[in-house]
Scaffold this motif. Sequence first.
Motif, PDB file in Angstrom:
ATOM      1  N   ASP A 114       0.821  -1.210   0.000  1.00  0.00           N
ATOM      2  CA  ASP A 114       0.000   0.000   0.000  1.00  0.00           C
ATOM      3  C   ASP A 114       0.855   1.260   0.000  1.00  0.00           C
ATOM      4  OD1 ASP A 114       1.041  -0.240   2.510  1.00  0.00           O
ATOM      5  OD2 ASP A 114      -0.852  -0.004   3.573  1.00  0.00           O
ATOM      6  N   VAL A 115       2.113   1.141  -0.430  1.00  0.00           N
ATOM      7  CA  VAL A 115       3.001   2.305  -0.465  1.00  0.00           C
ATOM      8  C   VAL A 115       2.510   3.309  -1.494  1.00  0.00           C
ATOM      9  CG1 VAL A 115       5.337   3.084  -0.995  1.00  0.00           C
ATOM     10  CG2 VAL A 115       5.002   1.041   0.364  1.00  0.00           C
ATOM     11  N   GLY A 116       2.027   2.844  -2.626  1.00  0.00           N
ATOM     12  CA  GLY A 116       1.510   3.736  -3.648  1.00  0.00           C
ATOM     13  C   GLY A 116       2.614   4.369  -4.470  1.00  0.00           C
ATOM     14  N   GLY A 149      10.899   4.410  -6.366  1.00  0.00           N
ATOM     15  CA  GLY A 149      10.107   3.382  -5.702  1.00  0.00           C
ATOM     16  C   GLY A 149      10.282   3.433  -4.202  1.00  0.00           C
ATOM     17  N   PRO A 150       9.871   2.360  -3.510  1.00  0.00           N
ATOM     18  CA  PRO A 150       9.923   2.373  -2.049  1.00  0.00           C
ATOM     19  C   PRO A 150      11.353   2.462  -1.521  1.00  0.00           C
ATOM     20  CG  PRO A 150       9.184   0.235  -2.866  1.00  0.00           C
ATOM     21  CD  PRO A 150       9.338   1.135  -4.043  1.00  0.00           C
ATOM     22  N   SER A 151      11.479   3.123  -0.382  1.00  0.00           N
ATOM     23  CA  SER A 151      12.793   3.254   0.241  1.00  0.00           C
ATOM     24  C   SER A 151      13.183   1.948   0.925  1.00  0.00           C
ATOM     25  CB  SER A 151      12.774   4.381   1.273  1.00  0.00           C
ATOM     26  OG  SER A 151      11.994   3.995   2.391  1.00  0.00           O
ATOM     27  N   TYR A 152      14.418   1.890   1.341  1.00  0.00           N
ATOM     28  CA  TYR A 152      14.951   0.738   2.072  1.00  0.00           C
ATOM     29  C   TYR A 152      14.072   0.439   3.296  1.00  0.00           C
ATOM     30  CZ  TYR A 152      18.639  -2.019   4.359  1.00  0.00           C
ATOM     31  OH  TYR A 152      19.360  -3.011   4.956  1.00  0.00           O
ATOM     32  N   ASN A 153      13.735   1.482   4.065  1.00  0.00           N
ATOM     33  CA  ASN A 153      12.911   1.292   5.263  1.00  0.00           C
ATOM     34  C   ASN A 153      11.501   0.853   4.911  1.00  0.00           C
ATOM     35  OD1 ASN A 153      14.959   1.921   7.056  1.00  0.00           O
ATOM     36  ND2 ASN A 153      14.473   4.101   7.057  1.00  0.00           N
ATOM     37  N   GLU A 154      10.935   1.397   3.835  1.00  0.00           N
ATOM     38  CA  GLU A 154       9.588   0.991   3.428  1.00  0.00           C
ATOM     39  C   GLU A 154       9.559  -0.481   3.024  1.00  0.00           C
ATOM     40  OE1 GLU A 154       7.797   5.172   1.673  1.00  0.00           O
ATOM     41  OE2 GLU A 154       9.105   3.960   0.405  1.00  0.00           O
TER      42      GLU A 154
END
Length: 90
Positions: free
Chosen positions: A38-40, A73-78
């Motif tokens: 659900d990061v989007g 795109g999503p970060s390492y933490n995400e």
Amino acid sequence: MSGKKFTSVGTDIEEVKRQNAESGPTFNEMKEIIANSDVGTPSIDVPDIDEPKKYTWTGTDINEVKRLNAESGPSYNEIFEMLDKELEAE
């Protein structure tokens, strides 16, 4: 004979398979987790023409790096948060 299967260089095939099974999600499983997350899609800020550019002492455009990171795109933490959610769901 022990019945174990080895490669031509002596690698224990079953041991490698066992270690792989314990190592966590595969690359394709990670892609699926990220795709179903659900990061989007990150919002992209249009740079303000009147805003002065900020550079590091080596000449890197800080705002350009931030923009490229947002598009990547999503970060390492995400990614780790997604993995934690996935593992909790199991």
